[in-house]
Write a protein that holds these residues in place. Structure first.
Motif, mmCIF file in Angstrom:
data_model
loop_
_atom_site.group_PDB
_atom_site.id
_atom_site.type_symbol
_atom_site.label_atom_id
_atom_site.label_comp_id
_atom_site.label_asym_id
_atom_site.label_seq_id
_atom_site.Cartn_x
_atom_site.Cartn_y
_atom_site.Cartn_z
ATOM 1 N N GLY A 254 0.810 -1.201 0.000
ATOM 2 C CA GLY A 254 0.000 0.000 0.000
ATOM 3 C C GLY A 254 0.849 1.259 0.000
ATOM 4 N N GLY A 255 0.528 2.200 -0.892
ATOM 5 C CA GLY A 255 1.248 3.462 -0.998
ATOM 6 C C GLY A 255 2.518 3.390 -1.819
ATOM 7 N N ARG A 256 2.889 2.210 -2.269
ATOM 8 C CA ARG A 256 4.141 2.017 -3.014
ATOM 9 C C ARG A 256 3.930 2.324 -4.499
ATOM 10 N NH1 ARG A 256 7.482 -3.531 -2.349
ATOM 11 N NH2 ARG A 256 9.092 -3.198 -3.902
ATOM 12 N N ALA A 257 4.878 3.026 -5.105
ATOM 13 C CA ALA A 257 4.863 3.262 -6.545
ATOM 14 C C ALA A 257 5.291 1.977 -7.237
ATOM 15 C CB ALA A 257 5.798 4.408 -6.916
ATOM 16 N N MET A 258 4.515 1.565 -8.235
ATOM 17 C CA MET A 258 4.788 0.316 -8.932
ATOM 18 C C MET A 258 4.699 0.563 -10.425
ATOM 19 S SD MET A 258 2.610 -2.259 -6.525
ATOM 20 C CE MET A 258 3.804 -3.516 -6.126
ATOM 21 N N ARG A 259 5.248 -0.389 -11.184
ATOM 22 C CA ARG A 259 5.195 -0.322 -12.640
ATOM 23 C C ARG A 259 4.815 -1.708 -13.154
ATOM 24 N NH1 ARG A 259 8.396 -1.255 -17.015
ATOM 25 N NH2 ARG A 259 10.110 -2.061 -15.786
ATOM 26 N N GLY A 260 3.919 -1.750 -14.089
ATOM 27 C CA GLY A 260 3.460 -3.023 -14.636
ATOM 28 C C GLY A 260 2.124 -3.396 -14.033
ATOM 29 N N ARG A 261 1.173 -3.710 -14.895
ATOM 30 C CA ARG A 261 -0.161 -4.051 -14.413
ATOM 31 C C ARG A 261 -0.851 -4.925 -15.460
ATOM 32 N NH1 ARG A 261 -3.902 0.658 -12.280
ATOM 33 N NH2 ARG A 261 -3.228 -0.101 -10.283
ATOM 34 N N ALA A 262 -1.472 -5.999 -14.985
ATOM 35 C CA ALA A 262 -2.274 -6.838 -15.883
ATOM 36 C C ALA A 262 -3.523 -6.055 -16.246
ATOM 37 C CB ALA A 262 -2.644 -8.140 -15.183
#
Length: 92
Positions: free
Chosen positions: A80-88
Motif C-alpha cells: 500500500g502506498g508504493r509506486a509500482m510499474r506493470g499491471r495486468a
C-alpha cells in the motif's frame, strides 16, 4: 495471498526483472507455464488448439498501490502506498 496474487503480483515481478534478478523470459515462464505444470493444468503455452491463457499487460507508467481500488474483495497488501510499474489489464 488475496490482493498480492491479483492486483500486485505482476508489478512486484517486474521489479525483479528491473533489478536483474529475473529475465523477462523467466518471468513469463514462472507466471504461466510453471504454475500450470505444477497444478496439472493444460495451460502455460500458446499451442494451437490449447487453452486460451493469455494476460495482456501494461509495463509503462507508474501507479500507486491503493488497496481501496482493488477489484478483488481482499484489501490486505504489504505494498500500500508504493509506486509500482506493470499491471495486468486483460486476461483471456
Amino acid at each position: 495471498m488475496g490482493s498480492l496474487a491479483w492486483e500486485t503480483a505482476l508489478a512486484v515481478a517486474v521489479e525483479l526483472v528491473d533489478a536483474g534478478v529475473l529475465t523477462p523470459a523467466t518471468l513469463v515462464m514462472r507466471m504461466s507455464a510453471g504454475p500450470a505444470k505444477v497444478l496439472g493444468l493444460p495451460g502455460g503455452s500458446l499451442a494451437p488448439g490449447g487453452a486460451a491463457d493469455v494476460t495482456g499487460h501494461r509495463s509503462a507508467g507508474a501507479w500507486i498501490c491503493d488497496a481501496t481500488r482493488f477489484r478483488s474483495k481482499a484489501s490486505n497488501t504489504p505494498f500500500g502506498g508504493r509506486a509500482m510499474r506493470g499491471r495486468a489489464v486483460l486476461t483471456v
